[in-house]
Design a protein around this motif. Structure first.
Motif, PDB file in Angstrom:
ATOM      1  N   CYS A  45      -0.038  35.548  54.966  1.00  0.00           N
ATOM      2  CA  CYS A  45       0.341  36.796  54.280  1.00  0.00           C
ATOM      3  C   CYS A  45      -0.160  36.793  52.838  1.00  0.00           C
ATOM      4  O   CYS A  45      -0.555  37.829  52.298  1.00  0.00           O
ATOM      5  CB  CYS A  45       1.856  36.974  54.314  1.00  0.00           C
ATOM      6  SG  CYS A  45       2.491  37.386  55.959  1.00  0.00           S
ATOM      7  N   ARG A  46      -0.149  35.598  52.200  1.00  0.00           N
ATOM      8  CA  ARG A  46      -0.712  35.498  50.860  1.00  0.00           C
ATOM      9  C   ARG A  46      -2.195  35.847  50.882  1.00  0.00           C
ATOM     10  O   ARG A  46      -2.708  36.551  50.008  1.00  0.00           O
ATOM     11  CB  ARG A  46      -0.494  34.071  50.331  1.00  0.00           C
ATOM     12  CG  ARG A  46      -0.060  33.996  48.881  1.00  0.00           C
ATOM     13  CD  ARG A  46       0.209  32.568  48.448  1.00  0.00           C
ATOM     14  NE  ARG A  46       1.596  32.231  48.591  1.00  0.00           N
ATOM     15  CZ  ARG A  46       2.083  31.355  49.428  1.00  0.00           C
ATOM     16  NH1 ARG A  46       1.259  30.701  50.230  1.00  0.00           N
ATOM     17  NH2 ARG A  46       3.363  31.122  49.495  1.00  0.00           N
ATOM     18  N   GLY A  47      -2.872  35.370  51.919  1.00  0.00           N
ATOM     19  CA  GLY A  47      -4.289  35.696  52.048  1.00  0.00           C
ATOM     20  C   GLY A  47      -4.518  37.177  52.271  1.00  0.00           C
ATOM     21  O   GLY A  47      -5.475  37.753  51.758  1.00  0.00           O
ATOM     22  N   LEU A  48      -3.626  37.807  53.050  1.00  0.00           N
ATOM     23  CA  LEU A  48      -3.785  39.241  53.315  1.00  0.00           C
ATOM     24  C   LEU A  48      -3.627  40.085  52.065  1.00  0.00           C
ATOM     25  O   LEU A  48      -4.308  41.100  51.892  1.00  0.00           O
ATOM     26  CB  LEU A  48      -2.762  39.681  54.367  1.00  0.00           C
ATOM     27  CG  LEU A  48      -3.033  39.242  55.807  1.00  0.00           C
ATOM     28  CD1 LEU A  48      -1.850  39.587  56.698  1.00  0.00           C
ATOM     29  CD2 LEU A  48      -4.301  39.903  56.340  1.00  0.00           C
ATOM     30  N   VAL A  49      -2.725  39.685  51.160  1.00  0.00           N
ATOM     31  CA  VAL A  49      -2.468  40.525  49.985  1.00  0.00           C
ATOM     32  C   VAL A  49      -3.314  40.121  48.783  1.00  0.00           C
ATOM     33  O   VAL A  49      -3.454  40.906  47.838  1.00  0.00           O
ATOM     34  CB  VAL A  49      -0.968  40.507  49.597  1.00  0.00           C
ATOM     35  CG1 VAL A  49      -0.127  41.026  50.747  1.00  0.00           C
ATOM     36  CG2 VAL A  49      -0.510  39.120  49.178  1.00  0.00           C
ATOM     37  N   PRO A  60       5.461  36.885  45.881  1.00  0.00           N
ATOM     38  CA  PRO A  60       6.419  37.974  46.131  1.00  0.00           C
ATOM     39  C   PRO A  60       5.877  39.049  47.072  1.00  0.00           C
ATOM     40  O   PRO A  60       6.572  39.498  47.995  1.00  0.00           O
ATOM     41  CB  PRO A  60       6.701  38.533  44.734  1.00  0.00           C
ATOM     42  CG  PRO A  60       6.406  37.390  43.807  1.00  0.00           C
ATOM     43  CD  PRO A  60       5.261  36.672  44.432  1.00  0.00           C
ATOM     44  N   ALA A  61       4.618  39.462  46.854  1.00  0.00           N
ATOM     45  CA  ALA A  61       4.027  40.478  47.729  1.00  0.00           C
ATOM     46  C   ALA A  61       3.838  39.939  49.134  1.00  0.00           C
ATOM     47  O   ALA A  61       4.027  40.648  50.134  1.00  0.00           O
ATOM     48  CB  ALA A  61       2.691  40.951  47.158  1.00  0.00           C
ATOM     49  N   ALA A  62       3.480  38.655  49.236  1.00  0.00           N
ATOM     50  CA  ALA A  62       3.257  38.062  50.553  1.00  0.00           C
ATOM     51  C   ALA A  62       4.557  38.032  51.358  1.00  0.00           C
ATOM     52  O   ALA A  62       4.578  38.344  52.556  1.00  0.00           O
ATOM     53  CB  ALA A  62       2.697  36.651  50.407  1.00  0.00           C
TER      54      ALA A  62
END
Length: 841
Positions: A45-49, A60-62
């Motif tokens: 998810c960190r990679g996606l955002v 936080p965004a992830a």
């Protein structure tokens, strides 16, 4: 790997939270034991955002993204695994809240790997540059929270050592409430409240044989046909023999002859038996006094039995839900405190009535679930179906009745109370509801039932999707033009023509329809005369009333002639003996109303007649002028021939529409040609052969020959070339005499072919009639060549989907499902009419 497997038990619907420091092997564990689609990784998810899995500023965004995706999956009932460190209590708390919000069980799987091993693994990863102090803090956080995971709300906690991780085998357990494989048949019994004698009588009425102990007390009951009882709870309190009821039901459950869900009275009884501080009211004092006469072992067994009852059951493939106070669809099959609370107590409006009792929130009025919900809790004088739910508490302890529902037969069986065992706080039966929340009658539609993108489940075609914009168009038509909603039970499907013919001068011919059915393995078809009128659906009621509407739900005739026609149809049905024979007080017919001009006079006048008149006015002078030019020696032969053909085409066009127009006065000149009986009370007829349907129509025509017109037909054996030839000659004679054509249908009606259900009918229209569809000169070779390229794929797909929706709606109607469930199919048919398909097909 050595040693016995380490079993990791996970509920099949749960939020699995992996807990461990960086390098503990969480991602490897997830890949090994769960599908990739089930795993939500914080790194991914960190990679996606942020396009960088190691960018900690994106955390936080992830996690916002991770929580959102997890919520979507849990809402859909899908097991979800969170792959993150989750070593801090506050991080886990947000996931426990997420699980509770979606009424699923949170499960913690802790990978308790030593710090040195985590550091070694991280050092071996070229893509991981993690300071040792980070891992040390994570391990410290993990140690602090490890012993309190259960108190945080995790229903299962698995702590795995490195050896356990290697030997781990993940196994799934069903929800305790999930008994979908259990198909019954069942007898669902309403609130008993200590009325043992009435329960014995009811079980006898249901066909159960009681077994008694040496003291003559009933301790079991079995049905010779293998049926099982399902008790909706509230076995105890108020009545004369709560221990006797418990002894009987506990014996039945132990023997596998019954299931039972808890009621609020059982929940309170358990607390009382454990010495908790409870208010000894609403009959609990009577139960406790009765239990004092029993031995300690029986009281312990009662406590264990009542405490072990599951909040609700999902049965029969998901078609049946049993819960004491009912259960909305969003909570069915879920596990949480909220689910148990609703199943036991229901919901209230926050108000109290004049007797100081809470006013129950009418959840059933808003229920839109697929499963039938059977419940009790609030006594009613008579069971009444409300949106696929039924309350079976008919106040036996208050002097009413003890009621059961046979499932799947949906038959009610009840026995009267022997006497009033307990005087209710609120009078029973009530003279009138003390505080009655507003309810919505069947005749008023809730637009949320039919608006927006919808997916309708059908027996014949599976899931049929309705696009949002098409649903909006359907509600516009119905709200402005349609008959009363409670009368709108069915809309006929569109029908595809046969494949294009290559025969000279013809666009359609029976041979292509025969070839289609033969290719699908259907050997017997029927050719039915196609009446050129207006498609009509007639709801005929024995006691008067009913409705006559078009295939878009609009009234066909004005109020007075409609009433007169329906009265005549009801009288004809009575004379034909159909009401009695079919055991019904209403029937639904698919038909054609004749003449075409009775409904389409304005259309004929403004479109067809105008074209014919213009052509007859303009073309003869043009022909005359060209003839004079030819007489003067000018070369206009080709143009003159073309104009003469146009004159002939215009005259043929005019003759075509005039055949379907004649004057009417009231019902004089009007006739109805039914060709299919769609439904009667509790029954549909898609499985009856067309010969049967036409025989019903013939009986109506014999009963009122001035109003009802029969439908001529020929049966065709597609393995017999002579039979095909005879049917083709009949089509040629019909169309040559001005008839529209025929509809070719499988003789058996609803039929499966080699690729699923076949087209319910293919229309084969005559050359002259098709002038009204494609224009006066459609028979010109250049136009025929172009028209033969028409594509029928989308039309046939649309016809099958609309047919499946129509059958589904009728079957729901026959099963007694709520009207909104029938309307779901009716509106879907109308919405699909907005699909971009050539309307001339």
């Amino acid at each position: 790997m050595s040693g016995a497997p380490r079993e990791v038990v996970v509920p099949d619907l749960s939020l699995v939270v992996l807990v461990g420091a960086s390098g503990s092997g969480k991602s490897t564990f997830a890949r090994r034991h769960f599908r990739s689609t089930q795993v939500l990784s914080s790194d991914a998810c960190r990679g996606l955002v942020a396009d960088d899995e190691d960018d900690q500023s994106a955390t936080p965004a992830a996690f916002a993204l991770l929580h959102h995706i997890a919520g979507v999956r849990l809402r859909a009932g899908r097991l979800t695994v969170v792959d993150a460190t989750n070593v801090k209590r506050e991080d886990r708390a947000s996931l426990v809240r997420l699980a509770r919000e979606h009424d699923v069980l949170p499960v913690a799987v802790v990978l308790d790997v030593p710090e040195r091993e985590c550091l070694a693994r991280n050092a071996a990863r070229p893509d991981r540059d993690l300071p040792p102090g980070v891992v040390h803090r994570q391990q410290a956080d993990l140690r602090r929270g490890l012993r309190g995971l259960g108190r945080e709300g995790f229903r299962k906690v698995h702590v795995l050592s490195p050896e356990d991780v290697e030997r781990a085998v993940v196994t799934y357990e069903k929800q305790y409430n999930d008994r979908r494989e259990d198909t019954g048949p069942f007898d669902v019994v309403g609130d008993v409240h200590g009325c043992r004698a009435e329960l014995e009588t009811l079980l006898g009425e249901l066909g159960y044989t009681l077994r008694r102990d040496e003291r003559g007390r009933p301790v079991d009951a079995a049905h010779p046909a293998g049926r099982r009882a399902v008790f909706v709870g509230d076995l105890v309190d108020r009545g004369p023999d709560s221990p006797g009821v418990l002894r009987l039901v506990m014996g039945m459950v132990a023997a596998g002859h019954a299931l039972c869900v808890p009621g609020n009275h059982e929940a309170k009884l358990v607390r009382a038996l454990r010495g908790r501080d409870v208010q000894v009211t609403h009959g609990l004092d009577r139960t406790l006094a009765q239990l004092e006469a029993e031995d300690d072992d029986f009281r312990r067994r009662v406590e264990a039995f009542c405490d072990g009852l599951v909040s609700h059951y999902v049965l029969d493939g998901g078609a049946l839900v049993v819960a004491h106070a009912g259960l909305p669809e969003v909570l069915q099959g879920r596990s949480s405190g909220r689910v148990r609370s609703f199943a036991l107590y229901g919901d209230t409006t926050g108000e109290t009535d004049e007797f100081g009792l809470p006013v129950r929130y009418p959840w059933a009025q808003e229920y839109r679930g697929r499963a039938t919900v059977l419940y009790g809790h609030t006594p009613v004088p008579e069971p009444e179906w409300v949106n696929g739910t039924l309350c079976l508490d008919t106040g036996c302890v208050f002097g009413g009745r003890l009621t059961a529902l046979r499932w799947p037969e949906r038959e009610l069986v009840a026995v009267p109370a022997e006497r009033v065992h307990h005087e209710p706080v609120r009078p029973f039966p009530p003279a009138a509801p003390a505080v009655a929340p507003a309810t919505r009658p069947d005749g008023v539609l809730d637009v949320t039932d039919v608006l927006g993108k919808r997916v309708v489940e059908t027996r014949l075609a599976g899931r049929v999707t309705v696009r949002e914009e098409n649903a909006a168009a359907a509600i516009e038509v119905v709200s402005r033009f349609a008959v009363a909603p409670e009368q709108l039970l069915y809309l006929p499907p569109t029908m595809s023509p046969s494949a294009s013919s290559t025969r000279p001068g013809l666009l359609e011919h029976p041979a292509e329809a025969f070839a289609y059915y033969r290719g699908e393995g259907v050997t017997d078809v029927v050719c039915q005369e196609k009446h050129m009128g207006s498609r009509a659906v007639a709801l005929v009621r024995r006691n008067g009333g009913g409705v006559l509407h078009t295939r878009t739900g609009r009234s066909l005739l004005a109020a007075d002639p409609t009433a007169a026609l329906l009265a005549r149809l009801a009288a004809a049905t009575e004379r034909a003996g159909l009401f009695g024979e079919l055991g019904t007080d209403w029937l639904l017919l698919d038909a054609e109303l004749l003449p075409w001009s009775a409904k389409a006079a304005d259309l004929i006048r403004n479109q067809y007649a105008a074209v014919g008149a213009a052509a007859r006015t303009a073309l003869p002078p043009a022909v005359a002028a060209l003839e004079r030019a030819a007489g003067r020696g000018l070369e206009v032969t080709d143009l003159l021939d073309r104009q003469r053909r146009r004159v002939a085409d215009a005259e043929a066009f005019t003759r075509a529409y005039r055949r379907y127009c004649w004057p009417t006065d009231g019902l004089t000149g009007i006739s109805l040609a039914p060709f299919q009986l769609l439904a009667t009370a509790g029954t549909t007829y898609a499985d009856r052969p067309h010969a049967w349907h036409l025989s019903v129509a013939d009986r109506l025509a014999q009963a009122d020959p001035e109003l009802v017109r029969g439908t001529r037909a020929q049966a065709v054996d597609l393995t017999d070339p002579d039979g095909e030839a005879a049917a083709t000659r009949w089509w040629e004679e019909l169309t040559a005499a001005g008839g529209e054509g025929v509809v070719v249908k499988p003789a058996a009606n609803l039929s499966r072919g080699r690729r699923g259900y076949v087209q319910p009918g293919l229309k084969v229209r005559g050359r002259e009639y098709l002038r009204l569809v494609y224009g006066p000169d459609h028979t010109e070779p250049q136009h025929l060549d172009r028209l033969r390229e028409r594509s029928l794929g989308r039309k046939r797909g649309l016809a099958l989907r609309e047919y499946a929706l129509g059958v589904e709606g009728l079957e729901r109607l026959a099963r007694g499902e709520p009207l909104w469930r029938v309307h779901e199919c009716v509106f879907a048919v109308l919405a699909l009419e907005s699909e971009p398909v050539d309307p001339r097909l």
